[in-house]
Enzyme design. Structure first.
Site, PDB file in Angstrom:
ATOM      1  N   ASP A 182       0.855  -1.191   0.000  1.00  0.00           N
ATOM      2  CA  ASP A 182       0.000   0.000   0.000  1.00  0.00           C
ATOM      3  C   ASP A 182       0.886   1.234   0.000  1.00  0.00           C
ATOM      4  O   ASP A 182       1.900   1.273   0.690  1.00  0.00           O
ATOM      5  CB  ASP A 182      -0.903  -0.024   1.258  1.00  0.00           C
ATOM      6  CG  ASP A 182      -2.093   0.909   1.147  1.00  0.00           C
ATOM      7  OD1 ASP A 182      -1.874   2.116   0.945  1.00  0.00           O
ATOM      8  OD2 ASP A 182      -3.242   0.430   1.260  1.00  0.00           O
TER       9      ASP A 182
ATOM     10  N   THR B 242     -16.152  -3.389  -8.631  1.00  0.00           N
ATOM     11  CA  THR B 242     -17.361  -2.771  -8.069  1.00  0.00           C
ATOM     12  C   THR B 242     -18.577  -3.023  -8.962  1.00  0.00           C
ATOM     13  O   THR B 242     -18.434  -3.205 -10.178  1.00  0.00           O
ATOM     14  CB  THR B 242     -17.132  -1.254  -7.938  1.00  0.00           C
ATOM     15  OG1 THR B 242     -18.368  -0.617  -7.626  1.00  0.00           O
ATOM     16  CG2 THR B 242     -16.614  -0.637  -9.231  1.00  0.00           C
TER      17      THR B 242
ATOM     18  N   GLU C 146     -20.455  -0.696  -9.760  1.00  0.00           N
ATOM     19  CA  GLU C 146     -20.686   0.547 -10.525  1.00  0.00           C
ATOM     20  C   GLU C 146     -20.300   0.408 -12.001  1.00  0.00           C
ATOM     21  O   GLU C 146     -20.701   1.230 -12.821  1.00  0.00           O
ATOM     22  CB  GLU C 146     -19.924   1.714  -9.884  1.00  0.00           C
ATOM     23  CG  GLU C 146     -20.389   1.980  -8.481  1.00  0.00           C
ATOM     24  CD  GLU C 146     -20.052   3.363  -7.953  1.00  0.00           C
ATOM     25  OE1 GLU C 146     -19.636   4.240  -8.728  1.00  0.00           O
ATOM     26  OE2 GLU C 146     -20.224   3.566  -6.737  1.00  0.00           O
TER      27      GLU C 146
ATOM     28  N   ARG D 188     -28.981   2.473  -3.037  1.00  0.00           N
ATOM     29  CA  ARG D 188     -27.750   1.692  -2.973  1.00  0.00           C
ATOM     30  C   ARG D 188     -28.040   0.388  -2.244  1.00  0.00           C
ATOM     31  O   ARG D 188     -28.967   0.302  -1.420  1.00  0.00           O
ATOM     32  CB  ARG D 188     -26.638   2.468  -2.233  1.00  0.00           C
ATOM     33  CG  ARG D 188     -26.191   3.763  -2.959  1.00  0.00           C
ATOM     34  CD  ARG D 188     -25.493   3.436  -4.259  1.00  0.00           C
ATOM     35  NE  ARG D 188     -24.996   4.597  -4.980  1.00  0.00           N
ATOM     36  CZ  ARG D 188     -25.651   5.215  -5.973  1.00  0.00           C
ATOM     37  NH1 ARG D 188     -26.879   4.805  -6.320  1.00  0.00           N
ATOM     38  NH2 ARG D 188     -25.102   6.215  -6.623  1.00  0.00           N
TER      39      ARG D 188
END
Ligand code: NAD
Ligand code: DAU
Length: 349
Positions: free
Chosen positions: A34, A131, A133, A220
């Site tokens: 990370d 995702t 989306e 959502r």
């Protein structure tokens, strides 16, 4: 011994996954890669940071040479890739950084895996966390299935869709063993308070305005983050190579209804009159390109791999609100400094 590289392990979902994998599989070595952007926070992993099977490497996924070195140094045999720019509103303000991290960063990881594994793909896996989306927006009815055509609308979802395509291209062109999952909205502990649920819990506590986009009618589909981490574990071990799995809890909420539940819960836990914080609701200009509704059909994951959410939403939201109320130090640390500037720019109009 497996050497598993988890990218973005200091973020919200990544930290829950790292915790699960480190605790559940003492024989695996978990390498958390990370770069620690504003959303990455090693405090999320305090409870496991000293475990013998856990390592942290500070590295940008876009730094191809360094990523290659990590594959070599740690003899990486599997990747679970979560590192990303993840907030839709930020992608509207700065799409370049989303293309850079989410597309080019994913490509760098894919290339590094391809070179390191050099055609010897047995027992190797590149798992890409994506995702819902990417599927776009639904009307009043229907669900996203694994066959739904991609139709992203925000720079964030466009960058995630592009990264999904690259992953599939590496599977088809080079035979790289891959799997992808597309999950709905997550909630729970350690979520950066730019996202709806922690932002609003924090604002309710502080009696600050609650900026509801548009009419609050967008829908959502909410999943407790630890259930997402469990789903990733199951797919990582039992998912079919080259396949896609949708992850969701059949738990749709209109934003305004969800906000009222949060208000009631926080008010009750703070000993205020229940619902009294509803006066903080402030309708503001809608998000550009705001997707109306997401709803995931996760039947395949249930039928093929036996995964189901473990928590009812009422229980999950209660746990979540309590966590933010009990972890004020964590919240204060992440909302000091740069966050104030972001908040001003985002919500001052
Ligand atoms: P997050 O923003 O909380 O965390 C992202 C992490 O990635 C941070 O630790 C950050 O430091 C790290 N990172 C960012 N750029 C990096 C780079 N260039 N190199 C190395 N590390 C970098 O995100 P999240 O909500 O935990 O989401 C994790 C993943 O899950 C993302 O890929 C996101 O698209 C996906 N996802 C999120 C949700 C959700 O509701 N949050 C739902 C479905 C899928
Ligand atoms: O569906 C999965 C996606 O869920 C993930 O891929 C993303 O990384 C994650 O950020 C999330 O995206 P959303 O845009 O749905 O989440 P967010 O919490 O930003 O917003 C949830 C809903 O609440 C959305 O309809 C916008 C609205 N909202 C959000 C904020 C931050 C508001 O009304 N006001 C706000 O201030």
């Amino acid at each position: 011994m497996r050497n598993i590289l988890i990218t973005g392990g200091a973020g919200f979902i990544g930290s829950h996954l790292v915790r699960l994998m480190v605790n559940k599989y003492p024989d695996y070595r978990i390498i958390n890669l990370d770069v620690l952007t504003y959303a990455g926070n090693l405090a999320n992993l305090k409870d496991i940071e000293k475990k013998a099977n856990y390592e942290f490497v500070k590295c940008d996924i876009c730094d191809f040479e360094k990523v290659q070195q990590v594959f070599l140094d740690y003899q990486i045999d599997s990747v679970i890739h979560l590192a990303a720019e993840s907030h839709v509103d930020r992608s509207i303000k700065d799409p370049f950084s989303f293309a850079q991290t989410n597309v080019m960063g994913t490509l760098a990881l894919l290339q590094a895996a391809k070179f390191a594994w050099n055609g010897k793909f047995e027992d190797k896996l590149f798992y890409h966390v994506s995702t819902d989306e990417v599927y776009g927006s639904l009307g009043e009815e229907g669900f996203f299935t694994e066959e739904t055509a991609y139709d992203p609308h925000s720079p964030y979802s466009a960058s995630k869709a592009s990264s999904d395509h690259f992953v599939r291209a590496f599977q088809d062109t080079f035979g790289l063993p891959t799997v992808i999952s597309n999950c709905s909205n997550n909630y729970g502990a350690y979520q950066f308070p730019e996202k709806l649920i922690p932002l609003f819990i924090n604002n309710i506590c502080q009696s600050k305005p609650l900026p509801v986009y548009g009419k609050g009618e967008n829908v959502r589909d909410w999943l407790f983050v630890e259930d997402h981490a469990r789903a990733i574990d199951v797919i990582f071990h039992e998912g079919k190579q080259g396949d896609t799995y949708n992850i969701g809890g059949f738990n749709e909420w209109k934003n305004i209804d969800l906000i009222k539940v949060m208000i009631k819960t926080v008010d009750r836990l703070l000993g205020r009159e229940e619902g009294s914080s509803e006066k903080l609701i402030t309708y503001v200009t809608d998000r550009a390109g705001h997707d109306l509704r997401y709803a995931i059909d996760s039947t395949k994951l249930k039928e093929e791999l036996g995964w189901e959410p473990s928590l009812q939403f009422e229980e999950g939201i209660e746990k979540t609100v309590k966590w933010y109320l009990e972890n004020t130090e964590w919240l204060e640390n992440v909302t000091s400094g740069e966050y104030q500037k972001y908040y001003e720019e985002m919500y001052s109009k």
